[in-house]
Motif scaffolding. Structure first.
Motif: not given
Length: 305
Positions: A20-23, A221-223, A237-238, A244-247
């Motif tokens: 879902v996050l990826s989509s 968050p990505l940095g 897994e975490q 994905y959340v950072a992306c």
């Protein structure tokens, strides 16, 4: 050292959440590329640009490339040389975007603190030179990281840790604090002037602060995941879910700038059918709007003066 999104497949509900996050991230990237591409086209059509238009043009290019690389890496299998290249380009454009935002906030702060110097003594091509130097610095950082941390080169973990430490200091210890300090100074100074002289802040002031707030909330968050999460001893897994959340959050940040420009530059219902070039020009004007008068529309997509 950019992490690997798909290095360990998640199971059960985590796999569904990741999908879902990826989509959502892919959809956001596509919309953001369209918005930033429109900004690049509108600003490129204009011959003479203000310093802040130059910064915004380069920022839109960096955001467009970042969103493109993010969308591609979401669907590449790892480990692959193509994935590694796209991750390095993504890191390069992320650093360029951060440094350009820092330059925008710093120069806008200087224009408010020292208006006479800014109008009379600022070098003509300062913004173009600064943009070129920031692109070069970002490229240098990415090349060095690729040489010391890549799986496809003779990277050593201890050397990679040193490189990541230096870069995290540059990004989190210099760029981000300078951006925050100049933004806070700009906010306080403009608010004080508004109360003292009854002047409305310019639209460009709103654009700069809104872009920086969105970046700090969504793109950091990505940095953090790039510079710190890789070295933490957490379940894979975490780490994958956090990436994905950072992306997604960073894609939102890079996609938000065109929306900010056109929302701030619009005039509500009066400008519903106004050319987008005129709206963008109004949002990036450095001078206050004279006595409530707006720049008239020309009926073209040219930004105009």
């Amino acid at each position: 050292n950019p992490g690997v999104l798909g290095s360990s497949p998640a199971s059960g509900s985590s796999a569904g959440t990741a999908k879902v996050l990826s989509s959502l991230a892919t959809f956001t990237c596509v919309c953001g590329m369209m918005g930033n591409g429109l900004v690049v086209w509108l600003l490129s059509c204009r011959g003479q640009r203000t310093p802040f238009c130059t910064y915004v043009l380069h920022l839109a290019v960096a955001d467009f490339l970042f969103l493109l690389c993010t969308a591609v890496t979401l669907y590449l299998e790892t480990p692959m040389l193509a994935y590694e290249v796209m991750e390095r380009v993504r890191s390069f454009t992320y650093t360029a975007s951060l440094s350009l935002l820092t330059a925008i906030s710093s120069q806008r702060c200087l224009s408010v603190l020292f208006p006479i110097w800014y109008k009379c003594h600022q070098p003509q091509y300062l913004s173009a030179v600064v943009c070129a130097l920031l692109w070069a610095l970002s490229l240098l950082m990415s090349v060095v990281a690729a040489l010391f941390c890549s799986e496809f080169w003779l990277g050593v973990e201890s050397q990679c840790l040193t490189v990541d430490s230096v870069f995290s200091f540059l990004v989190m210890g210099i760029f981000t604090p300078v951006m925050v300090l100049s933004s806070v100074t700009l906010f306080v100074r403009v608010r004080r002037s508004s109360r003292q002289w009854g002047r409305r802040p310019t639209r460009l002031y709103v654009v700069v602060l809104a872009s920086i707030v969105v970046f700090l909330l969504c793109a950091l968050p990505l940095g953090i995941s790039w510079f710190f999460l890789y070295w933490l001893d957490l379940p894979q897994e975490q780490k994958t879910l956090f990436r994905y959340v950072a992306c997604l959050s960073s894609a939102l940040s890079s996609s938000a700038n065109p929306v900010i420009y056109f929302v701030v530059g619009s005039q509500g219902r009066r400008g519903l059918w106004e050319p987008l070039g005129a709206v963008l020009h109004r949002a990036l004007r450095e001078e206050p709007e004279g006595e409530g008068r707006e720049t008239p529309s020309t009926g073209t997509n040219d930004l105009g003066a």
